[in-house]
Enzyme design. Sequence first.
Site, short mmCIF file in Angstrom:
data_model
loop_
_atom_site.label_atom_id
_atom_site.label_comp_id
_atom_site.label_asym_id
_atom_site.label_seq_id
_atom_site.Cartn_x
_atom_site.Cartn_y
_atom_site.Cartn_z
N CYS A 54 -15.23 -45.53 9.77
CA CYS A 54 -16.19 -46.65 9.83
C CYS A 54 -17.60 -46.28 9.38
CB CYS A 54 -16.23 -47.23 11.24
SG CYS A 54 -14.70 -48.03 11.77
N HIS A 104 -22.52 -50.15 12.25
CA HIS A 104 -22.30 -48.83 12.83
C HIS A 104 -23.40 -47.84 12.49
CE1 HIS A 104 -18.76 -46.23 14.48
NE2 HIS A 104 -19.93 -45.82 14.94
#
Length: 508
Positions: A54, A104
């Site tokens: 991610c 993120h």
Amino acid sequence: MTHKQPNILFLMADQMAASALPCYGHPLVKTPHLSRLAEEGVVFDSAYCNSPLCAPSRFTLMAGQLPSRIGGYDNAADFAADIPTYAHYLRDAGYTTALSGKMHFCGPDQLHGFEQRLTTDIYPADYGWFVDWENFDARPSYYHNMSSVTQAGPCVRSNQLDFDDEVTFRAKRFLYDYVRNGEQRPFCLTVSLTHPHDPYTIPQEYWDRYDHDAIDLPRVPYSRELMDPHSKRLRHVYQLDEETLNDAQIRKARHAYYGAISYVDDQIGAVLKTLEETGLADDTIIVFSGDHGDMLGERGLWYKMSWFEDSARVPMIVHAPGRFAPGRVRESVSTMDLLPTFAEFANDGIAPEYAAPLDGRSLLPHLTGSGGHDEVIGEYLGEGAIAPLLMIRRGRYKFVHSAPDPDQLFDLEADPLELDNLAQQPAYLDLCKQFRDEIASRWDYARLHDEVIASQRRRKLVSRALMQGRVTPWDHQPVFDASTQYMRNTIDLDDLERRARFPAASVE
């Protein structure tokens, strides 16, 4: 392209495997909104992330630079504030930039060029999810385990549903406010959903869109013969042994994943409807992509973290029928190419002066049918690895190199399921040597390995220290000024209602 700067609506889905979408040939999954974008847009058939995890994938996407250049090694890597992102370049070019959803970001800077961040992130912003190659067998509690699969099935509510419902709401509100406030700058709105990322659970409404008995099982089931060293390490990391799963559990997980894709499609449909209602659609380039895929049990693997197709290949669609003729692109490209593409969208097709060297290359030649590159460079430096795992995808071949492991070479035209590793076959020894020589020229492998270890050590200490005593979170805190919302005594009621109504009421 026209001289007017287009709006850019960038839609992202987390852990979306390209092979699971009908526009890439899946026979079961239902995505009417994405399928319409694909029919009217340019579909990239061979798009990849540059790091199948991610945070490093997203940092690379935003910066147009490989993880090793920006220190984006894993899911707790610091994304430095002085690294220019597409949000910086577009904002510098006169855009209003906004993010609704996940990106993120790790570290104190939680904006990275976005003028507005409309939600918090679903994941923590600190270094707590550090990776420790020097203590591979000391398994952190945050690593994936198989509960996502063994507990798969319908739900009424989940953490991710709470998040993505807010992401969609805030994105729609941004578009409504944009037209109601008479904003003159073009916008770049990034809408980043966390579905269909595991855990594999979804409301009954979406589960019921699929016949459970029709859910396909992996095309390539687990076998010991397929287990290369990195795949064995991944199964160790997420605690998967030969007795953990059965076909019924695998089918339930895939069923829920397909339902989650339909949920994503509905959220995208809601945003697209708002784009139409506000009259912004014709002036907006829509881009859809993801950060990486999901193995979904193929080869006995789950989630991402490898360079196999279902983990590393992502969907990519560019929808702007008034600018680019619908079609499909066969050449291999990557999400790292989006920054220069967005920058050229904003600059009438001309590359601006970049403040840092880019590894990505513009997709405009592909979009206009005037050529384009056919190459993807990748680095995996995260959990499950013990040394850099490097990838080159060019033409029909994919080459994967990690110093502790045997090389892998796949001919994806002849062997799309990657069942035949050609690296040791006599006919391909020269080609493998060419790839190895290229890797030696592109990377100082020993230095990169040492830099990753050094970063892990620093962040391990910093993370431990910052959890002692008073903890100051880095997580983004969205602020909304309630004194200016809805009905307040600081503004005339008629004036307030006039400003909030769209389109404006006609005066008889």
